[in-house]
Write a protein that holds these residues in place. Structure first.
Motif, PDB file in Angstrom:
ATOM      1  N   ARG A   1     -28.754 -11.675  53.448  1.00 29.29           N
ATOM      2  CA  ARG A   1     -28.643 -10.713  54.537  1.00 29.29           C
ATOM      3  C   ARG A   1     -27.715 -11.260  55.615  1.00 29.29           C
ATOM      4  NH1 ARG A   1     -34.174  -7.337  55.796  1.00 29.29           N
ATOM      5  NH2 ARG A   1     -34.144  -6.154  53.862  1.00 29.29           N
ATOM      6  N   PHE A   2     -27.145 -10.325  56.383  1.00 33.07           N
ATOM      7  CA  PHE A   2     -26.226 -10.703  57.441  1.00 33.07           C
ATOM      8  C   PHE A   2     -26.999 -11.264  58.618  1.00 33.07           C
ATOM      9  CE2 PHE A   2     -23.612  -6.833  55.923  1.00 33.07           C
ATOM     10  CZ  PHE A   2     -23.076  -7.584  54.878  1.00 33.07           C
ATOM     11  N   GLY A   3     -26.615 -12.459  59.063  1.00 33.84           N
ATOM     12  CA  GLY A   3     -27.152 -12.993  60.302  1.00 33.84           C
ATOM     13  C   GLY A   3     -26.440 -12.365  61.488  1.00 33.84           C
ATOM     14  N   LEU A   4     -26.824 -12.787  62.694  1.00 29.26           N
ATOM     15  CA  LEU A   4     -26.232 -12.213  63.901  1.00 29.26           C
ATOM     16  C   LEU A   4     -24.712 -12.391  63.950  1.00 29.26           C
ATOM     17  CD1 LEU A   4     -26.520 -10.812  66.626  1.00 29.26           C
ATOM     18  CD2 LEU A   4     -27.056 -13.045  67.640  1.00 29.26           C
ATOM     19  N   PRO A   5     -24.159 -13.586  63.631  1.00 29.21           N
ATOM     20  CA  PRO A   5     -22.692 -13.715  63.674  1.00 29.21           C
ATOM     21  C   PRO A   5     -21.986 -12.763  62.718  1.00 29.21           C
ATOM     22  CG  PRO A   5     -23.727 -15.877  63.628  1.00 29.21           C
ATOM     23  CD  PRO A   5     -24.805 -14.889  63.349  1.00 29.21           C
ATOM     24  N   THR A   6     -22.515 -12.599  61.503  1.00 28.01           N
ATOM     25  CA  THR A   6     -21.876 -11.711  60.541  1.00 28.01           C
ATOM     26  C   THR A   6     -21.997 -10.255  60.961  1.00 28.01           C
ATOM     27  OG1 THR A   6     -22.438 -13.267  58.778  1.00 28.01           O
ATOM     28  CG2 THR A   6     -21.756 -11.076  58.109  1.00 28.01           C
ATOM     29  N   ALA A   7     -23.173  -9.875  61.458  1.00 24.52           N
ATOM     30  CA  ALA A   7     -23.349  -8.494  61.931  1.00 24.52           C
ATOM     31  C   ALA A   7     -22.431  -8.203  63.113  1.00 24.52           C
ATOM     32  CB  ALA A   7     -24.810  -8.260  62.321  1.00 24.52           C
TER      33      ALA A   7
ATOM     34  N   TYR B   1     -13.279   2.810  70.045  1.00 22.55           N
ATOM     35  CA  TYR B   1     -14.567   2.160  69.825  1.00 22.55           C
ATOM     36  C   TYR B   1     -15.338   2.726  68.633  1.00 22.55           C
ATOM     37  CZ  TYR B   1     -14.011  -0.326  74.224  1.00 22.55           C
ATOM     38  OH  TYR B   1     -13.553  -1.156  75.226  1.00 22.55           O
ATOM     39  N   VAL B   2     -14.682   3.522  67.800  1.00 17.51           N
ATOM     40  CA  VAL B   2     -15.344   3.970  66.573  1.00 17.51           C
ATOM     41  C   VAL B   2     -15.640   2.737  65.713  1.00 17.51           C
ATOM     42  CG1 VAL B   2     -15.060   5.259  64.427  1.00 17.51           C
ATOM     43  CG2 VAL B   2     -14.348   6.274  66.599  1.00 17.51           C
ATOM     44  N   GLY B   3     -16.867   2.587  65.303  1.00 14.27           N
ATOM     45  CA  GLY B   3     -17.310   1.399  64.576  1.00 14.27           C
ATOM     46  C   GLY B   3     -18.464   0.706  65.268  1.00 14.27           C
ATOM     47  N   VAL B   4     -18.802   1.181  66.488  1.00 11.46           N
ATOM     48  CA  VAL B   4     -19.890   0.572  67.251  1.00 11.46           C
ATOM     49  C   VAL B   4     -21.214   0.670  66.495  1.00 11.46           C
ATOM     50  CG1 VAL B   4     -20.409   2.677  68.541  1.00 11.46           C
ATOM     51  CG2 VAL B   4     -20.933   0.472  69.547  1.00 11.46           C
ATOM     52  N   GLU B   5     -21.314   1.626  65.566  1.00  7.07           N
ATOM     53  CA  GLU B   5     -22.544   1.862  64.819  1.00  7.07           C
ATOM     54  C   GLU B   5     -22.670   1.004  63.558  1.00  7.07           C
ATOM     55  OE1 GLU B   5     -19.434   3.622  62.585  1.00  7.07           O
ATOM     56  OE2 GLU B   5     -19.840   3.667  64.731  1.00  7.07           O
ATOM     57  N   SER B   6     -21.711   0.139  63.290  1.00  5.66           N
ATOM     58  CA  SER B   6     -21.635  -0.544  61.999  1.00  5.66           C
ATOM     59  C   SER B   6     -22.872  -1.374  61.670  1.00  5.66           C
ATOM     60  CB  SER B   6     -20.391  -1.439  61.949  1.00  5.66           C
ATOM     61  OG  SER B   6     -19.222  -0.672  62.097  1.00  5.66           O
ATOM     62  N   ALA B   7     -23.416  -2.098  62.644  1.00  9.24           N
ATOM     63  CA  ALA B   7     -24.617  -2.900  62.384  1.00  9.24           C
ATOM     64  C   ALA B   7     -25.808  -2.000  62.109  1.00  9.24           C
ATOM     65  CB  ALA B   7     -24.900  -3.825  63.567  1.00  9.24           C
ATOM     66  N   SER B   8     -25.921  -0.893  62.834  1.00 13.64           N
ATOM     67  CA  SER B   8     -27.009   0.054  62.601  1.00 13.64           C
ATOM     68  C   SER B   8     -26.882   0.695  61.231  1.00 13.64           C
ATOM     69  CB  SER B   8     -26.997   1.128  63.688  1.00 13.64           C
ATOM     70  OG  SER B   8     -27.953   2.128  63.431  1.00 13.64           O
ATOM     71  N   MET B   9     -25.665   1.029  60.832  1.00 14.79           N
ATOM     72  CA  MET B   9     -25.449   1.646  59.532  1.00 14.79           C
ATOM     73  C   MET B   9     -25.858   0.703  58.401  1.00 14.79           C
ATOM     74  SD  MET B   9     -24.512   4.336  57.920  1.00 14.79           S
ATOM     75  CE  MET B   9     -23.652   5.359  59.107  1.00 14.79           C
ATOM     76  N   SER B  10     -25.726  -0.607  58.624  1.00 15.17           N
ATOM     77  CA  SER B  10     -26.089  -1.600  57.609  1.00 15.17           C
ATOM     78  C   SER B  10     -27.370  -2.343  57.971  1.00 15.17           C
ATOM     79  CB  SER B  10     -24.938  -2.607  57.433  1.00 15.17           C
ATOM     80  OG  SER B  10     -23.787  -1.978  56.923  1.00 15.17           O
ATOM     81  N   ALA B  11     -28.269  -1.692  58.718  1.00 22.18           N
ATOM     82  CA  ALA B  11     -29.462  -2.369  59.228  1.00 22.18           C
ATOM     83  C   ALA B  11     -30.298  -3.006  58.123  1.00 22.18           C
ATOM     84  CB  ALA B  11     -30.323  -1.381  60.026  1.00 22.18           C
TER      85      ALA B  11
ATOM     86  N   ASP C   1     -33.632  -9.639  60.406  1.00 14.97           N
ATOM     87  CA  ASP C   1     -34.370  -9.298  61.624  1.00 14.97           C
ATOM     88  C   ASP C   1     -33.655  -8.167  62.378  1.00 14.97           C
ATOM     89  OD1 ASP C   1     -36.172  -9.290  63.672  1.00 14.97           O
ATOM     90  OD2 ASP C   1     -35.536 -11.190  64.565  1.00 14.97           O
ATOM     91  N   PRO C   2     -33.503  -6.990  61.733  1.00 19.51           N
ATOM     92  CA  PRO C   2     -32.679  -5.930  62.324  1.00 19.51           C
ATOM     93  C   PRO C   2     -33.197  -5.408  63.656  1.00 19.51           C
ATOM     94  CG  PRO C   2     -33.945  -5.093  60.456  1.00 19.51           C
ATOM     95  CD  PRO C   2     -34.095  -6.587  60.447  1.00 19.51           C
ATOM     96  N   GLU C   3     -34.529  -5.454  63.859  1.00 15.44           N
ATOM     97  CA  GLU C   3     -35.069  -4.956  65.122  1.00 15.44           C
ATOM     98  C   GLU C   3     -34.494  -5.697  66.326  1.00 15.44           C
ATOM     99  OE1 GLU C   3     -36.810  -5.834  62.517  1.00 15.44           O
ATOM    100  OE2 GLU C   3     -38.261  -4.277  61.974  1.00 15.44           O
ATOM    101  N   ARG C   4     -34.141  -6.948  66.130  1.00 24.09           N
ATOM    102  CA  ARG C   4     -33.543  -7.746  67.203  1.00 24.09           C
ATOM    103  C   ARG C   4     -32.029  -7.811  67.082  1.00 24.09           C
ATOM    104  NH1 ARG C   4     -36.310 -11.843  69.773  1.00 24.09           N
ATOM    105  NH2 ARG C   4     -34.688 -13.339  69.210  1.00 24.09           N
ATOM    106  N   ASN C   5     -31.538  -8.036  65.875  1.00 26.40           N
ATOM    107  CA  ASN C   5     -30.132  -8.389  65.712  1.00 26.40           C
ATOM    108  C   ASN C   5     -29.177  -7.204  65.709  1.00 26.40           C
ATOM    109  OD1 ASN C   5     -30.485 -11.148  65.699  1.00 26.40           O
ATOM    110  ND2 ASN C   5     -30.805 -11.258  63.484  1.00 26.40           N
ATOM    111  N   VAL C   6     -29.637  -6.014  65.315  1.00 32.40           N
ATOM    112  CA  VAL C   6     -28.720  -4.872  65.301  1.00 32.40           C
ATOM    113  C   VAL C   6     -28.249  -4.533  66.718  1.00 32.40           C
ATOM    114  CG1 VAL C   6     -28.596  -2.367  64.946  1.00 32.40           C
ATOM    115  CG2 VAL C   6     -29.450  -3.837  63.133  1.00 32.40           C
ATOM    116  N   GLY C   7     -29.189  -4.462  67.662  1.00 37.96           N
ATOM    117  CA  GLY C   7     -28.801  -4.174  69.042  1.00 37.96           C
ATOM    118  C   GLY C   7     -27.900  -5.253  69.612  1.00 37.96           C
ATOM    119  N   ARG C   8     -28.260  -6.508  69.350  1.00 42.04           N
ATOM    120  CA  ARG C   8     -27.434  -7.611  69.859  1.00 42.04           C
ATOM    121  C   ARG C   8     -26.039  -7.578  69.262  1.00 42.04           C
ATOM    122  NH1 ARG C   8     -31.638 -12.759  69.408  1.00 42.04           N
ATOM    123  NH2 ARG C   8     -33.089 -12.096  71.052  1.00 42.04           N
TER     124      ARG C   8
END
Length: 466
Positions: free
Chosen positions: A9-15, A203-213, A218-225
């Motif tokens: 899974r993607f960690g925070l740096p990769t996300a 800024y299209v692409g801001v949703e990328s981490a959410s799209m790959s949640a 730990d998406p509950e923490r890392n997607v927003g960050r």
């Protein structure tokens, strides 16, 4: 067949790299020249848009706390408003991604010719575009480990030269190179709106981490960050880079420039090697963006397929990646790229790119509306926050930003986009009718499990990427 392989899974740096890499594509290399006719007022427009984009990023983080499944905007729109709204979000996002991927591949061709001039023909150009498209596609097909590795490397390689030009350019900054604050001759509000219309889709692409949640640890923490950090990182490159170019290239020259960052490097250090440096950075930037956007092209149909709203083949994963969705998206982008070079006129290509201008806005608007719905319907506990006023402010700002995107798309884009969006209704009717038959136990129809009610069953390894 379910994925039998553990994937990282993607960690925070990769996300974060996924968000930042998808936001910063090839457009940044022409951006200073595009906004120069509006004057330094365009920098203020950048700041306003950055605030809106960060609000949207925070909303995606809040929504992912509620439901951390892959599919982001689709998942939240469906949860709030039902299958039809969810389908419209997924369909709109899916069409936007594969058409945009074709546009990115075509954009790479011009920069490759700067690095290797003298071979400009339709056949060569098509070959370069397809190579730019399929190399990152192979990384996606190899699994999430490769996607993450390519995204981190490409983001670093694109960030370093751009940030270098931005920082060093401040030491060569000459105020005499700046144009007037408002070059448009109209009022400040009119000039600000005109500049913002050019910058809206930066800024299209801001949703990328959410799209790959579902692929984020730990998406509950890392997607927003990741969403916020990636957006801020892109904003820093955009703003500092534009300021540096504004201050190193004379305004009259910048307005007519076709390679503003190259002109800035040449003005700072002399010689004519700036074009080569920036062209190399642009190729890396586009390939990295394609790596991320090819993954995005598979995530929305993957999530919709799990709920029976897209064909079931899109709902299978191998090594953490919806490989069928990746393959279909790349094939469609390939066909569009071939049509672009074979037709000569590029009319169909231009129409489809115009459609994506509107299509990108639909998932944002629905996601922001979903957050407002959850808050106003007394379901605040579902977003795990007691800060009602703050969350309402963010949601309203995100909705306003998304609505601004729709307005900024222009009449032609909205008209063409709505037609294409509603063409997808036929697909929804077909999938919904088939799902109803299966649920009723129609003879000869296989039973479809209610995957919508089950959590995403992706095996997770203990050694996450990033």
């Amino acid at each position: 067949m379910p994925d039998q392989h553990h994937h990282r899974r993607f960690g925070l740096p990769t996300a974060t790299a996924l968000v930042m890499g998808n936001i910063i594509g090839g457009g940044i290399f022409l951006l200073p020249a595009s906004v120069a006719p509006f004057g330094t007022l365009s920098l203020l427009a950048f700041v306003v848009l950055t605030v809106g984009a960060i609000a949207l990023a925070l909303v995606f983080g809040r929504l992912t706390e509620r439901d951390p499944r892959t599919g982001g905007p689709y998942v939240h729109a469906r949860a709030a408003f039902g299958d039809f709204a969810g389908f419209l979000s997924a369909w709109s996002y899916w069409t936007m991604t594969w058409v945009s991927n074709a546009a990115l591949a075509v954009a790479a061709v011009g920069y490759v010719h700067v690095l290797a001039p003298g071979h400009d023909s339709k056949g060569v150009n098509l070959g370069i575009a397809l190579l730019a498209l399929w190399l990152p596609a192979l990384a996606n097909l190899a699994g999430s480990r490769w996607v993450g590795a390519v995204q981190i490397v490409s983001t670093v390689l694109k960030f370093v030269p751009l940030f270098f030009v931005a920082v060093v350019g401040l030491f060569f900054f000459d105020p005499d190179n700046l144009g007037a604050f408002n070059e448009t001759g109209s009022g400040a509000v009119g000039g600000l709106s005109a500049a913002a219309a050019i910058l809206l889709y930066s800024y299209v692409g801001v949703e990328s981490a959410s799209m790959s949640a579902g692929e984020v640890r730990d998406p509950e923490r890392n997607v927003g960050r990741a969403s916020v950090l990636g957006t801020i990182g892109a904003a820093v490159v955009y703003l500092l880079g534009t300021v540096a170019v504004f201050g190193t290239v004379a305004h009259d020259d910048l307005v007519n420039s076709t390679a503003p960052f190259s002109d800035a490097v040449n003005a700072m250090f002399g010689g004519a090697w700036g074009g080569t440096l920036i062209a190399a950075a642009a190729v890396v930037s586009i390939v990295g963006a394609l790596n991320g956007w090819i993954l995005m092209s598979a995530q929305a149909p993957y999530a919709a397929a799990r709920d029976g709203l897209f064909p079931a083949a899109f709902g299978a994963k191998r090594r953490g990646v919806p490989t069928f969705g990746v393959f279909v998206g790349v094939v469609l982008a390939t066909l569009l790229t071939v049509v672009n070079y074979a037709s000569g006129s590029g009319g169909l290509f231009e129409i489809l790119v115009l459609i994506t201008t509107f299509s990108a806005t639909v998932p944002y608007l629905l996601a922001a509306s979903a957050q407002l719905y959850f808050l106003l319907s007394g379901r605040r506990e579902e977003v795990r926050t007691g800060r009602f006023v703050w969350d309402m402010t963010l949601a309203l700002a995100a909705f306003g930003f998304s609505f601004w995107l729709v307005a900024g798309a222009g009449y032609a884009a909205v008209y063409q986009g709505v037609l294409f969006l509603f063409a997808g209704v036929l697909v929804y009717v077909w999938m919904a009718a088939r799902g109803r038959r299966e649920a009723a136990g129609a003879p000869g129809a296989p039973a479809r499990p209610d995957v919508a009610a089950t959590p995403e069953a992706d095996p997770v390894a203990a050694d996450p990427v990033g």
